[in-house]
Enzyme design. Sequence first.
Site, short mmCIF file in Angstrom:
data_model
loop_
_atom_site.label_atom_id
_atom_site.label_comp_id
_atom_site.label_asym_id
_atom_site.label_seq_id
_atom_site.Cartn_x
_atom_site.Cartn_y
_atom_site.Cartn_z
N ASP A 1 13.60 75.21 -6.41
CA ASP A 1 14.35 75.07 -7.78
C ASP A 1 13.72 75.76 -8.70
OD1 ASP A 1 16.49 73.30 -7.11
OD2 ASP A 1 15.52 71.57 -7.56
N GLU B 1 18.32 78.90 -2.83
CA GLU B 1 18.14 79.30 -1.43
C GLU B 1 17.19 80.41 -0.99
OE1 GLU B 1 19.62 77.37 0.59
OE2 GLU B 1 20.66 76.17 -0.71
#
Length: 418
Positions: free
Chosen positions: A345, A267
């Site tokens: 990611d 995030e």
Amino acid sequence: MLMTIVGIYTLFVLISIYTSVMQIGYVNSAKKGKAVLLSENDFIKAANYSVAKERISIANTFVDYIVFIFWIGIGIKFLEQNVSYENEALLNIAIVMGFVVINSLISLPFSYYEKFVLDEKFGFNKSTLGQWIKDTLISFVMTLLFGSLVVWGVYMIISSFDLWWLWSFIFIFAVVVLINMLYPTFRALFFDKLTPLQNEELDAKIKELMEKTGFVSSGVFVSDASKRDARLNAYFGGIGKSKRVVLFDTLIEKLTTRELLAVLGHELGHFAHGDIYKNIALVGAMLLGMFAIFGNLPLSLYTELNISQEPYAVMILLMLFMPVLGFLMMPIMGVVSRHNEYEADKTGSELGGAGGEIELANALKKLVNENKSFPLSHPIYIFFHYTHPPVLERLKELGVDIEEIDKRALGEACQADI
């Protein structure tokens, strides 16, 4: 012009149903192969949940189509003839909010079924009927209150400016940004109870991660989401100084500390890359296109619909076609969003230090398992609906070799549907 409008909406409905039918066939075929990421029982359970959700989606789309035909046929005219206020502003607010309320009531059975039948069957629902009614009423009141203010604002703009569609776009775009800023606060006030994270060690590690990316937050909070739902989730809400890190209590319960940090690192990757602003810009582009189109509809359309070219009619037509334009924008937004997910990611695994990609992979596997997310999808369905890449592709991109990933199962599922 009216037939063109109906034709466009009909095509949207047919494509929506087609993608769902292809997904159902794909998943039913794929679940017969070797389980991927999940145990055999969970793999089949996740497939059945996915199919059930798509069947509800098809039913919902069909009902929406009937409702659309009702509104352009007699619905708008009915409101126009039966709602009466001497004050023009109140008249416009009443007609538009009447439209919103009727649509909300029509959608209630689907909401109830999904919560208390489907989610109950698959073990997600933790809410009581009383809690659901309370949440629904709060949402309803907030929609009436804030929706009326927005409608009033758009009405005043339409009544005051020749280039009203551009100023209306600016106004609505500002509302969207404001909602993003205030969302965590409103959610905490009316729905979830947020408490500061009590785990000092975890809190310190999260703040260390935030410092690495320059993320300034008003705090790390835990949401009591488990009182409503068993799914795992977390979000960074707000913009500027209003930003909050919110962890669902279910997420803290199911993930290890390192896995949790990997998820938060992902995030934070979005923040580091400015993805929230990219997404807001894409939404802004979609809104601008919508207002440009509906701000220049010919008078002949209103004549064919047998309604007045009043602000309320423009707003209702815009809301009726919002799903169509959103659906058309989704492939573009999906491509951008899926790229952003890969990059997030990568950043998340790097923030996790040595072995960060393994921790993120383990977290993704747990999220798939706990949320009953079927790991395979039809390419057409991905193109139109996915904002995140399929989890198998994310794991491959991370360079993680996981034994549970059976490439033959993926290949067989694809071939079975071609």
